[in-house]
Design a protein around this motif. Structure first.
Motif, PDB file in Angstrom:
ATOM      1  N   THR A 117       5.778  -2.300 -40.975  1.00 37.25           N
ATOM      2  CA  THR A 117       7.075  -1.743 -41.362  1.00 37.25           C
ATOM      3  C   THR A 117       8.199  -2.686 -40.958  1.00 37.25           C
ATOM      4  OG1 THR A 117       6.260   0.541 -41.170  1.00 37.25           O
ATOM      5  CG2 THR A 117       8.648   0.213 -41.052  1.00 37.25           C
ATOM      6  N   LEU A 121      11.026  -4.811 -43.241  1.00 42.19           N
ATOM      7  CA  LEU A 121      12.476  -4.703 -43.027  1.00 42.19           C
ATOM      8  C   LEU A 121      13.110  -6.078 -42.910  1.00 42.19           C
ATOM      9  CD1 LEU A 121      15.001  -2.949 -42.423  1.00 42.19           C
ATOM     10  CD2 LEU A 121      14.407  -3.190 -39.988  1.00 42.19           C
ATOM     11  N   HIS A 300      10.552   1.012 -50.059  1.00 48.19           N
ATOM     12  CA  HIS A 300      10.885   1.413 -48.693  1.00 48.19           C
ATOM     13  C   HIS A 300       9.940   0.713 -47.728  1.00 48.19           C
ATOM     14  CE1 HIS A 300      11.953   3.876 -45.242  1.00 48.19           C
ATOM     15  NE2 HIS A 300      12.889   4.477 -45.966  1.00 48.19           N
ATOM     16  N   PRO A 301      10.435   0.171 -46.603  1.00 44.93           N
ATOM     17  CA  PRO A 301       9.565  -0.545 -45.663  1.00 44.93           C
ATOM     18  C   PRO A 301       8.397   0.280 -45.156  1.00 44.93           C
ATOM     19  CG  PRO A 301      11.869  -0.963 -45.141  1.00 44.93           C
ATOM     20  CD  PRO A 301      11.861   0.105 -46.195  1.00 44.93           C
ATOM     21  N   VAL A 302       8.617   1.584 -44.979  1.00 40.59           N
ATOM     22  CA  VAL A 302       7.572   2.453 -44.446  1.00 40.59           C
ATOM     23  C   VAL A 302       6.348   2.479 -45.356  1.00 40.59           C
ATOM     24  CG1 VAL A 302       7.006   4.896 -44.028  1.00 40.59           C
ATOM     25  CG2 VAL A 302       9.052   3.885 -43.004  1.00 40.59           C
ATOM     26  N   LYS A 442      13.453   5.002 -36.816  1.00 36.54           N
ATOM     27  CA  LYS A 442      14.584   5.279 -37.707  1.00 36.54           C
ATOM     28  C   LYS A 442      14.155   5.172 -39.173  1.00 36.54           C
ATOM     29  CE  LYS A 442      18.351   3.776 -34.635  1.00 36.54           C
ATOM     30  NZ  LYS A 442      19.472   2.817 -34.459  1.00 36.54           N
ATOM     31  N   LEU A 443      13.395   4.145 -39.474  1.00 34.28           N
ATOM     32  CA  LEU A 443      12.925   3.969 -40.847  1.00 34.28           C
ATOM     33  C   LEU A 443      11.988   5.107 -41.258  1.00 34.28           C
ATOM     34  CD1 LEU A 443      12.242   0.130 -40.718  1.00 34.28           C
ATOM     35  CD2 LEU A 443      13.994   1.252 -42.091  1.00 34.28           C
ATOM     36  N   ASP A 446      14.049   8.182 -42.031  1.00 37.27           N
ATOM     37  CA  ASP A 446      14.694   8.041 -43.337  1.00 37.27           C
ATOM     38  C   ASP A 446      13.690   8.304 -44.460  1.00 37.27           C
ATOM     39  OD1 ASP A 446      17.047   6.976 -45.016  1.00 37.27           O
ATOM     40  OD2 ASP A 446      15.410   5.683 -45.646  1.00 37.27           O
ATOM     41  N   TYR A 447      12.485   7.795 -44.302  1.00 35.81           N
ATOM     42  CA  TYR A 447      11.429   7.976 -45.302  1.00 35.81           C
ATOM     43  C   TYR A 447      11.048   9.446 -45.429  1.00 35.81           C
ATOM     44  CZ  TYR A 447       6.720   7.653 -47.342  1.00 35.81           C
ATOM     45  OH  TYR A 447       5.599   7.823 -48.117  1.00 35.81           O
ATOM     46  N   PHE A 459      14.876   2.634 -49.766  1.00 33.27           N
ATOM     47  CA  PHE A 459      15.698   2.202 -48.640  1.00 33.27           C
ATOM     48  C   PHE A 459      16.664   1.109 -49.067  1.00 33.27           C
ATOM     49  CE2 PHE A 459      16.493  -0.728 -45.094  1.00 33.27           C
ATOM     50  CZ  PHE A 459      17.090   0.154 -44.200  1.00 33.27           C
ATOM     51  N   LEU A 464      21.081   2.428 -42.987  1.00 38.36           N
ATOM     52  CA  LEU A 464      21.030   2.202 -41.538  1.00 38.36           C
ATOM     53  C   LEU A 464      21.818   0.929 -41.232  1.00 38.36           C
ATOM     54  CD1 LEU A 464      17.245   2.983 -40.860  1.00 38.36           C
ATOM     55  CD2 LEU A 464      19.189   4.423 -40.250  1.00 38.36           C
ATOM     56  N   TRP A 473      17.518  -5.936 -48.528  1.00 35.65           N
ATOM     57  CA  TRP A 473      17.594  -4.521 -48.865  1.00 35.65           C
ATOM     58  C   TRP A 473      19.018  -4.131 -49.245  1.00 35.65           C
ATOM     59  CZ3 TRP A 473      13.097  -2.027 -49.458  1.00 35.65           C
ATOM     60  CH2 TRP A 473      11.969  -2.582 -48.854  1.00 35.65           C
TER      61      TRP A 473
END
Length: 485
Positions: A117, A121, A300-302, A442-443, A446-447, A459, A464, A473
């Motif tokens: 993740t 980012l 999204h990074p997640v 935090k990520l 958000d996910y 994202f 953030l 991003w």
């Protein structure tokens, strides 16, 4: 030379690796608790993220898909460690080592989620795609480029040269062994390993000079095929011995918790061998897979963190388990490190001589895909050290030389040294991702918030804004206009 090899082996076994394992377990427990059991809780979402297609950003940059990034990392993960590494764990640590490999896979899945993740980012633009990994989040996330430089050098040496030579040697030795099994007088053909080395260099060069997309496409083709072929052989062996499965599983758990001992392999040995070989196989927390994960173009990074966690499960719970059952169903002997030979003998005992040659082909595909994955890890980190195309070209040629030398050489010392550099890599990576766990949290929030609203999570850096040095991003054009940018 043998004395030096033995001394390094003692250092690894008695001092260094117990330290690495303690740090990895402690860090993984911390991630598991802080992220709310993410490696279990979001298991269904992992499959959805794996199926996602590439995501084009507002600069029309389109890199490889989640599945292709998964295939590149799996190409490096799923290699001789799944055949030779599991055999080593069982022969030296007893059947219980397999259980500890399983348990660690579930635990270190949290570390894999965090590192991949973070790699997503803090990835950076590169040509028409992206690159990233621990060196990049060490610089942009922690603000410590010096640490990233140390890591980049370590992973380039470990994967780009050492592990590559190991994989090439495995290909050469198994092909020569298979030729001998077919009746060829290999003693009269001392040139055969060199011929295999030349052929391997030509094949490898044809892929690596095509860039990450060609590597991804080749891995995307090889990984599913080789995994399926190996799984089919394993399922055949299991079905042929189905009545023995309950006893084998019982034996694994009995040895895992010290209820029995085989060849003086006590509880401590089972744990050490299981965790150590499991880490070599699935690479969670090691800092290697994030280099592939960063190349994916996702919304999204997640999502890529989840995909790489699934990769840990696939490698250990599926591929390594197949090897374990193949070996344990053949009543193996313990106490001697036989490596891949142990797996070949077990297959031959169950299925006949043809299975030895089938495994040779599978090992070739496993090891060749690992060569490609190892190359890319080095390429990504060479780019971090210096963006010179001349340096990258030099790396490619040195990589090919290491491929050839690995094919013709004896590399026991190199393999022993690789254990040390791999452990050092893990300690460097964990030193970075532990303080950055709050960013991963935090990520993740958000996910999950977006998923809770029924949305496909997307994202952008403005969600953030407190996160530093985020370069890939940017908000979509319509959101920039809404913000007055």
């Amino acid at each position: 030379m043998q004395g030096l090899t033995d001394a390094i082996g003692v250092f690894n076994n008695e001092l260094f690796w117990p330290l690495v394992i303690v740090v990895l377990v402690a860090a993984s427990l911390y991630f598991t608790v802080r992220l709310g059991l993410v490696q279990f809780r979001l298991l269904p979402a992992m499959f959805g993220a794996l199926a996602g297609s590439g995501h084009a950003d507002d600069g029309n940059r389109r890199s490889i898909s989640s599945f292709q990034a998964f295939a590149v990392s799996a190409a490096a993960r799923v290699g001789t460690g799944n055949v030779a590494g599991v055999a080593t764990a069982i022969s030296l640590g007893g059947p219980g080592a397999v259980v500890w490999m399983w348990l660690m896979a579930f635990l270190v899945g949290a570390a894999s989620f965090v590192e991949s993740t973070l790699a997503q980012l803090w990835k950076v633009p590169y040509k028409d795609g992206f690159r990233g990994g621990p060196a990049y989040y060490m610089q942009y996330g922690l603000g410590k480029r010096w640490l990233g430089v140390v890591f980049a050098i370590t992973i380039t040496v470990t994967f780009g040269f050492v592990f590559n030579a190991v994989q090439a040697n495995t290909i050469s030795s198994t092909l020569v062994g298979s030729a001998s099994e077919l009746g060829a007088d290999t003693d009269a053909m001392p040139w055969l390993p060199a011929a295999v080395g030349v052929a391997l260099v030509v094949l490898t060069a044809g892929v690596i000079f095509g860039g990450i997309r060609r590597i991804a496409h080749v891995a995307q083709l090889l990984v599913p095929f080789m995994a399926l072929a190996y799984l089919v052989l394993g399922v055949i062996v299991v079905l042929m011995n189905i009545e023995q499965i309950p006893g084998v599983v019982s034996l694994m758990f009995a040895h895992a918790f010290g209820l029995r001992e085989v060849a003086a392999a006590g509880l401590g040995t089972a744990i050490i061998q299981g965790v150590r070989r499991g880490m070599f196989s699935n690479e969670a927390g090691l800092g290697s897979a994030p280099n592939a994960g960063a190349t994916a173009s996702v919304s999204h990074p997640v999502k890529q963190g989840l995909v790489q966690t699934l990769g840990v499960y696939f490698d250990t719970l599926v591929v390594c388990s197949v090897t374990a059952f193949i070996i344990l169903l053949s009543n193996p002997s313990y106490g001697e490190n036989l490596g891949a030979t142990m797996t070949q003998d077990a297959l031959g005992a169950n299925l006949g001589a043809w299975a030895v040659h089938a495994l040779t082909v599978i090992i070739f595909l496993l090891a060749f895909s690992s060569v490609l994955g190892n190359y890319y890890y080095g390429e990504s980190n060479i780019g971090f050290l210096n963006s010179s195309e001349r340096l990258l070209t030099t790396y490619k040629w040195v990589f090919l030389v290491a491929t050839f030398l690995g094919s013709i050489g004896s590399i026991q010392l190199v393999w022993t040294l690789s254990d040390t550099t791999m452990g050092f890599m893990a300690l460097l990576n964990l030193a970075a991702i532990v303080p950055l766990a709050g960013v991963a949290l935090k990520l993740l929030k958000d996910y999950t918030e977006q998923r809770g609203q029924g949305l496909d999570p997307v994202f952008t850096a403005d969600r953030l804004p407190e996160l530093p040095n985020v370069r890939c991003w940017d908000p979509a054009p319509e959101r920039k206009e809404e913000a007055g940018v």
